[in-house]
Motif scaffolding. Structure first.
Motif, mmCIF file in Angstrom:
data_model
loop_
_atom_site.group_PDB
_atom_site.id
_atom_site.type_symbol
_atom_site.label_atom_id
_atom_site.label_comp_id
_atom_site.label_asym_id
_atom_site.label_seq_id
_atom_site.Cartn_x
_atom_site.Cartn_y
_atom_site.Cartn_z
ATOM 1 N N GLN B 115 11.364 20.576 -55.525
ATOM 2 C CA GLN B 115 10.284 19.627 -55.348
ATOM 3 C C GLN B 115 8.785 20.436 -55.248
ATOM 4 N N GLU B 117 8.385 23.187 -56.349
ATOM 5 C CA GLU B 117 7.816 23.743 -57.986
ATOM 6 C C GLU B 117 7.333 22.770 -58.717
ATOM 7 N N ALA B 118 7.733 21.506 -58.525
ATOM 8 C CA ALA B 118 7.434 20.614 -59.331
ATOM 9 C C ALA B 118 5.768 20.360 -58.952
ATOM 10 N N THR B 119 5.545 20.474 -57.868
ATOM 11 C CA THR B 119 4.070 20.232 -57.529
ATOM 12 C C THR B 119 3.157 21.335 -58.029
ATOM 13 N N VAL B 120 3.725 22.630 -58.039
ATOM 14 C CA VAL B 120 2.847 23.966 -58.712
ATOM 15 C C VAL B 120 2.931 23.467 -60.144
ATOM 16 N N ALA B 121 4.017 22.866 -60.853
ATOM 17 C CA ALA B 121 3.708 22.811 -62.174
ATOM 18 C C ALA B 121 2.686 21.714 -62.472
ATOM 19 N N LEU B 122 2.293 20.915 -61.417
ATOM 20 C CA LEU B 122 1.194 19.663 -61.465
ATOM 21 C C LEU B 122 -0.168 20.415 -61.076
ATOM 22 N N ASN B 123 -0.042 21.516 -60.607
ATOM 23 C CA ASN B 123 -1.221 22.411 -60.048
ATOM 24 C C ASN B 123 -1.702 21.703 -58.856
ATOM 25 N N MET B 124 -0.905 21.170 -57.967
ATOM 26 C CA MET B 124 -1.419 20.760 -56.807
ATOM 27 C C MET B 124 -1.911 21.565 -55.793
ATOM 28 N N SER B 125 -2.930 21.394 -54.988
ATOM 29 C CA SER B 125 -3.222 22.273 -54.071
ATOM 30 C C SER B 125 -2.305 22.140 -52.768
ATOM 31 N N GLN B 128 -2.508 18.760 -51.312
ATOM 32 C CA GLN B 128 -2.195 17.680 -52.084
ATOM 33 C C GLN B 128 -0.682 17.835 -52.042
ATOM 34 N N VAL B 133 3.794 14.688 -51.386
ATOM 35 C CA VAL B 133 5.282 15.205 -51.730
ATOM 36 C C VAL B 133 5.982 15.567 -50.452
#
Ligand SMILES: Nc1ncnc2c1ncn2[C@@H]1O[C@H](COP(=O)(O)OP(=O)(O)O)[C@@H](O)[C@H]1O
Ligand SMILES: [Mg+2]
Lengths: 278, 242
Positions: B115, B117-125, B128, B133
């Protein structure tokens, strides 16, 4: 688009005249180790802007690691990665380079999106929210704009009627199509696809691949795709890289790699894929 | 019986104070638990060190001792007298907040890596990622243990008896002394504590149910009152294959 003679510096003609006029992605002597295990061994390769490259090779050969390095989920052990003519794994510091900081990476990975083998949708959000949250919070789109765009993308992946469903109410294939929409919503220049159909029941694979074919045909997104779907790879990719033990064993046009593989390792691998019914 | 009815207003006053202490303690403990729990998961060593010190210090000291310090020692040291109510809530909140921080930290760590890693892929800070998430998913995991802590906190409010705040325990003991009606008085006290605990547990269960719904987990028995029961352990369900 004919196969080049060496694995290095093979780019598809007709693509690659990006702003910098050089390749979009450059791996320069990249080494990745996990403890004593060398996963990528002085790897060199380039990808041109707009090029679609398929990565094949036996399990454990380092394909996922390459995508994870590009998504900044891993750090290189040695060597460097450049994107768009600028350092990516590293950042300029003084006259030299230093390992990239988190804030530098945040700036640089903007242009990259990834779809995972296990979808990794957010279970605390509806399908619509999965697709629109990052555009709203990361890109600063208005909610209306992001929502409209989410609907558009979900239409594109054939899930226009599922926008307000919950991820757990969807089949694996549908979830993966949402994940593709979610990645596209960030307008990536580079899309990384890691065995996106491997976790799916066989009857759901085609739907996901159709969506990706459409993306390939209608956009100029640079795609790095790890897959065992040889037919799909043949259709959409400009170039295939065959990996073995962290090195490129063979590279070339899909027709050549699949039709007339030169390396023994490639032949063995393709045969095993066919036998396993992929 | 007439005695109990006559003294009912005092019982209510005591109950009200106990409820105030409980709610005040919950609010403070929650804020502290979230703050130090999140700090305990940060990459930089400094927030993690601060969180560890807080947790280890206040987990190890009884709320009563903290309260004695705040009420009796602090004025000697600083010349500043805290209000009893405030001191009591502070002591309870600091104590339970330390337990809560550990719950928050471990729930955040239990959110699957994929989960994040998915936020990294969406470039979340980082912020965020936490807000959109990680915390919403960790929340469902925290709630059952929070339910226990909330009841613990409610029971711990009885310590204010020792600094002569007129909570339910103090009133009950006072009425016992005045009337000698030991058994009825304590039966009423028992019933009132039990009632408060049940309301708290019910409230947390409702939150749990809502949190699980948000994660797309529907209780096996559907949405009715039975949905508030914990789901059976998988192996115990009749007809479920091993
Ligand atoms: N985080 C990690 N820690 C240790 N070893 C890892 C880690 N990630 C991958 N590996 C190892 O690196 C090798 C290459 O993995 P991977 O890139 O996933 O290969 P592929 O995707 O080609 O199957 C495997 O042997 C794998 O076990
Ligand atoms: Mg892999």
């Amino acid at each position: 688009m004919s196969p080049s003679d060496t694995p290095e510096n093979t780019t598809a003609p007709g693509v690659g005249d990006s702003a910098a006029d050089g390749p979009l992605i450059v791996f320069d002597q990249v080494v990745k180790r996990f403890g004593d295990l060398t996963v990528l061994d002085h790897l060199d390769f380039d990808v041109a802007a707009g090029e679609r490259v398929t990565l094949i090779g036996p399990s454990g050969s380092g394909k996922t690691t390459i995508l994870r390095l590009l998504m900044t989920l891993e750090k290189v052990t040695e060597g460097r990665i450049d994107i768009g003519g600028e350092p990516f794994s590293h950042m300029p510091k003084g006259s030299g380079l230093a390992p990239a900081s988190e804030s530098y990476l945040r700036q640089r990975r903007k242009s990259i999106g990834m779809v995972f083998q296990q979808f990794n949708l957010f279970p605390n959000m509806t399908v619509r929210k999965n697709v629109m949250e990052a555009p709203v919070h990361v890109l600063g789109l208005s909610k209306d704009e992001a929502s409209a765009r989410a609907e558009e993308l979900l239409d594109l992946v054939g899930l226009g009627d599922k926008v307000d469903a919950h991820p757990t109410q969807l089949s694996g294939g549908q979830q993966q199509r949402v994940a593709i929409a979610r990645a596209l919503a960030m307008r990536p220049e580079i899309l990384l696809l890691d065995e996106v159909t491997s976790a799916l029941d066989p009857e759901l694979v085609a739907g996901v691949l159709d969506v990706l074919r459409e993306v390939a045909e209608t956009t100029d997104i640079t795609m790095l795709c790890v897959t065992h779907e040889m037919g799909f790879a043949r259709d959409v990719s400009h170039r295939v890289l065959m990996f073995d033990q962290g090195r490129i064993a063979e590279a070339g046009h899909p027709d050549q790699i699949f039709g007339d593989p030169q390396e023994e390792r490639t032949k063995t691998f393709l045969k095993s894929v066919l036998e396993n019914g992929h | 019986m007439e005695f109990l009815i006559a003294q009912w207003p005092r019982f209510l006053d005591g109950t009200l104070l106990t409820i105030q202490l409980t709610l005040g303690g919950i609010v403070l403990a929650f804020v502290l638990a979230m703050t130090f729990g999140v700090m305990g998961t940060m990459r930089h060593w400094l927030p993690r060190a601060v969180a560890t010190v807080y947790v280890e210090v206040f987990r190890g000291i009884a709320a009563l001792v903290v309260m004695y310090w705040l009420i009796y020692a602090l004025p000697l040291l600083s010349g500043f007298q805290l209000e009893d109510m405030f001191a009591a809530i502070l002591a309870l909140g600091l104590n339970l907040g330390a337990y809560g921080a550990e719950v928050v930290r471990s729930s955040i760590n239990a959110v699957p890596r994929a989960q994040v890693e998915a936020t990294v892929a969406l470039n979340m800070s980082w912020a965020q990622r936490m807000r959109l998430v990680v915390l919403p998913q960790a929340w469902a995991q925290m709630l059952p243990t929070f339910g226990n802590l909330v009841v613990e906190l409610m029971k711990a409010t009885a310590v204010v008896y020792l600094v002569s705040m007129h909570d339910l325990s103090w009133i009950a003991d006072d009425l016992r002394r005045l009337s000698g009606e030991t058994i009825p008085v304590f039966l009423v006290a028992f019933a009132l504590y039990y009632l408060i605990a049940q309301v708290l547990i019910f409230g947390v269960r409702l939150l749990e149910r809502r949190a699980n719904r948000r994660l797309g987990r529907v209780p096996p028995s559907g949405g009715g009152i039975l949905g508030l029961l914990r789901p059976p352990t998988v192996g115990t369900k009749v007809g479920v294959a091993k």
